[in-house]
Design a protein around this motif. Structure first.
Motif, PDB file in Angstrom:
ATOM      1  N   TRP A  86      -8.920   1.733  -0.523  1.00 37.52           N
ATOM      2  CA  TRP A  86      -8.482   3.127  -0.585  1.00 37.52           C
ATOM      3  C   TRP A  86      -9.200   3.925   0.491  1.00 37.52           C
ATOM      4  CZ3 TRP A  86     -12.490   6.510  -1.243  1.00 37.52           C
ATOM      5  CH2 TRP A  86     -13.658   6.009  -1.830  1.00 37.52           C
ATOM      6  N   SER A  87      -8.638   5.066   0.830  1.00 35.97           N
ATOM      7  CA  SER A  87      -9.301   5.978   1.757  1.00 35.97           C
ATOM      8  C   SER A  87      -8.664   7.354   1.640  1.00 35.97           C
ATOM      9  CB  SER A  87      -9.199   5.483   3.210  1.00 35.97           C
ATOM     10  OG  SER A  87      -7.860   5.515   3.667  1.00 35.97           O
ATOM     11  N   TYR A  88      -9.420   8.369   2.027  1.00 35.25           N
ATOM     12  CA  TYR A  88      -8.882   9.723   2.088  1.00 35.25           C
ATOM     13  C   TYR A  88      -9.558  10.468   3.223  1.00 35.25           C
ATOM     14  CZ  TYR A  88     -13.129  11.377  -0.303  1.00 35.25           C
ATOM     15  OH  TYR A  88     -14.434  11.654  -0.636  1.00 35.25           O
ATOM     16  N   ASP A 143       0.639   5.592   1.006  1.00 32.74           N
ATOM     17  CA  ASP A 143      -0.154   6.672   1.594  1.00 32.74           C
ATOM     18  C   ASP A 143       0.598   7.988   1.476  1.00 32.74           C
ATOM     19  OD1 ASP A 143       1.057   7.335   4.530  1.00 32.74           O
ATOM     20  OD2 ASP A 143       1.254   5.197   4.119  1.00 32.74           O
ATOM     21  N   TYR A 151      -4.198  10.493   1.779  1.00 31.90           N
ATOM     22  CA  TYR A 151      -4.764   9.558   0.806  1.00 31.90           C
ATOM     23  C   TYR A 151      -4.002   8.248   0.936  1.00 31.90           C
ATOM     24  CZ  TYR A 151      -6.131   7.413  -3.613  1.00 31.90           C
ATOM     25  OH  TYR A 151      -6.610   6.546  -4.569  1.00 31.90           O
ATOM     26  N   TRP A 152      -4.731   7.132   0.939  1.00 33.10           N
ATOM     27  CA  TRP A 152      -4.136   5.797   1.070  1.00 33.10           C
ATOM     28  C   TRP A 152      -4.743   4.883   0.025  1.00 33.10           C
ATOM     29  CZ3 TRP A 152      -6.828   1.261   2.170  1.00 33.10           C
ATOM     30  CH2 TRP A 152      -6.044   0.137   2.459  1.00 33.10           C
ATOM     31  N   ARG A 153      -3.901   4.024  -0.544  1.00 33.31           N
ATOM     32  CA  ARG A 153      -4.404   3.058  -1.525  1.00 33.31           C
ATOM     33  C   ARG A 153      -3.601   1.777  -1.424  1.00 33.31           C
ATOM     34  NH1 ARG A 153      -8.067   3.835  -5.373  1.00 33.31           N
ATOM     35  NH2 ARG A 153      -8.353   2.157  -6.869  1.00 33.31           N
ATOM     36  N   SER A 154      -4.324   0.643  -1.546  1.00 34.92           N
ATOM     37  CA  SER A 154      -3.710  -0.674  -1.475  1.00 34.92           C
ATOM     38  C   SER A 154      -3.829  -1.371  -2.822  1.00 34.92           C
ATOM     39  CB  SER A 154      -4.390  -1.511  -0.387  1.00 34.92           C
ATOM     40  OG  SER A 154      -3.936  -2.844  -0.404  1.00 34.92           O
ATOM     41  N   GLU A 155      -2.894  -2.265  -3.103  1.00 34.53           N
ATOM     42  CA  GLU A 155      -2.930  -2.989  -4.375  1.00 34.53           C
ATOM     43  C   GLU A 155      -4.113  -3.937  -4.473  1.00 34.53           C
ATOM     44  OE1 GLU A 155       0.229  -5.731  -5.151  1.00 34.53           O
ATOM     45  OE2 GLU A 155       0.452  -6.276  -3.039  1.00 34.53           O
ATOM     46  N   GLY A 162     -13.669   5.715   2.746  1.00 35.10           N
ATOM     47  CA  GLY A 162     -12.755   4.713   2.233  1.00 35.10           C
ATOM     48  C   GLY A 162     -13.388   3.344   2.102  1.00 35.10           C
ATOM     49  N   GLU A 171     -12.218  -0.681   2.748  1.00 40.25           N
ATOM     50  CA  GLU A 171     -11.263  -1.679   3.240  1.00 40.25           C
ATOM     51  C   GLU A 171     -11.671  -3.022   2.653  1.00 40.25           C
ATOM     52  OE1 GLU A 171      -8.554  -3.786   4.373  1.00 40.25           O
ATOM     53  OE2 GLU A 171      -8.380  -1.776   5.265  1.00 40.25           O
ATOM     54  N   SER A 202       0.838  -1.194   0.000  1.00 41.38           N
ATOM     55  CA  SER A 202       0.000   0.000   0.000  1.00 41.38           C
ATOM     56  C   SER A 202       0.877   1.250   0.000  1.00 41.38           C
ATOM     57  CB  SER A 202      -0.943   0.008   1.209  1.00 41.38           C
ATOM     58  OG  SER A 202      -0.202   0.075   2.417  1.00 41.38           O
TER      59      SER A 202
END
Length: 258
Positions: free
Chosen positions: A54-56, A25, A46-50, A81, A83, A23
């Motif tokens: 995602w989340s912001y 961020d 902002y966060w994103r995972s493969e 987001g 999960e 991930s």
């Protein structure tokens, strides 16, 4: 920041190891001069995972003292987001061999939260002041796309509704899963939580060391629009939720003993 692929020893809550996706961020902050009459700032992340999660989040703030008598601050917050690996629970139906006789069930969850903190202080005189604090809050969550860990150490899920399984929602909100001859229920209730708290305090120091307080407090709780994304109007809905009012008087008197 970058978090690399790894093995998690707590994702299954005491079960086998589970793969954790890579991930990224990002976080930033901007503000004006600390000595300015009005302080403005903004924090964002902002966060994103493969795996598709995602989340912001946004945290603006405004505060100031426009006059000698009063000051204020406003601090709203919003985040949203998805999960993709939300732990739901376990089940032993069917006794899956690969995961030691226990199904470790996960889902995707879409969450959103909005809140705000308002503060206002006003001095009628140096000895008489009014302080107010208001905090509405709303949060929602929607569960979907259920599945189970297919084997220890894996990052993917065996999604229900595929691979020979079926899933259907029941009237009570739970889900019925059929996996060959085995059937079991999964409970994961969507939610829409509301909260409202406020305090208004009138403080009068009628003589040095002797003070009178008048307090009005509200506490409200409720739920509404289960699973629906929150919006600015949700803060007003929190204010209208059921709750209670609390009134109090506090008196202190300083008696000089010579």
């Amino acid at each position: 920041d970058i978090s690399l692929r790894a093995q998690s020893d707590n994702a299954t809550w005491g079960g086998p190891l589970m793969g954790k996706s890579m991930s990224r961020d990002f976080w930033g902050n901007i503000s004006n001069n600390y000595s300015a009459p009005f302080r403005l700032s903004l924090e964002a992340y902002y966060w994103r995972s493969e795996n598709g999660g995602w989340s912001y989040g946004l945290d603006p703030q405004c505060s100031g003292r426009p006059g000698r008598r009063w000051g204020f601050s406003v601090s709203p917050h919003y985040d949203r987001g998805i999960e993709k690996r939300q732990y739901v629970g376990t089940d032993t139906t069917g006794h899956p061999v690969a995961t030691f006789g226990t199904r470790y069930i996960f889902s995707s969850i879409e969450q959103s939260t909005i809140s705000a903190q308002f503060r206002l202080n006003y001095f009628f005189t140096p000895d008489l002041s009014l302080e107010a604090y208001v905090e509405p809050f709303a949060s929602s969550g929607r569960y979907y796309d259920f599945g189970e860990l297919p084997a220890p150490g894996r990052r993917d899920l065996r999604h229900y509704g595929t691979d020979g399984t079926t899933i259907s929602k029941q009237e009570d909100g739970s889900y019925l899963v059929n996996d060959g001859p085995s059937s079991f229920e999964v409970s994961a209730d969507d939610f829409g939580y509301l909260s409202y708290r406020s305090n208004v305090v009138l403080r009068w120091e009628f003589r040095p060391g002797s003070t009178l307080y008048l307090v009005w407090q509200q506490n409200r709780l409720g739920d509404r629009d289960l699973g629906r994304l929150v919006r600015p109007r949700s803060l007003w809905d929190a204010h209208r939720a059921d709750g209670e009012n609390f009134l109090a008087i506090k008196f202190s008197y300083w008696w000089a003993v010579t």
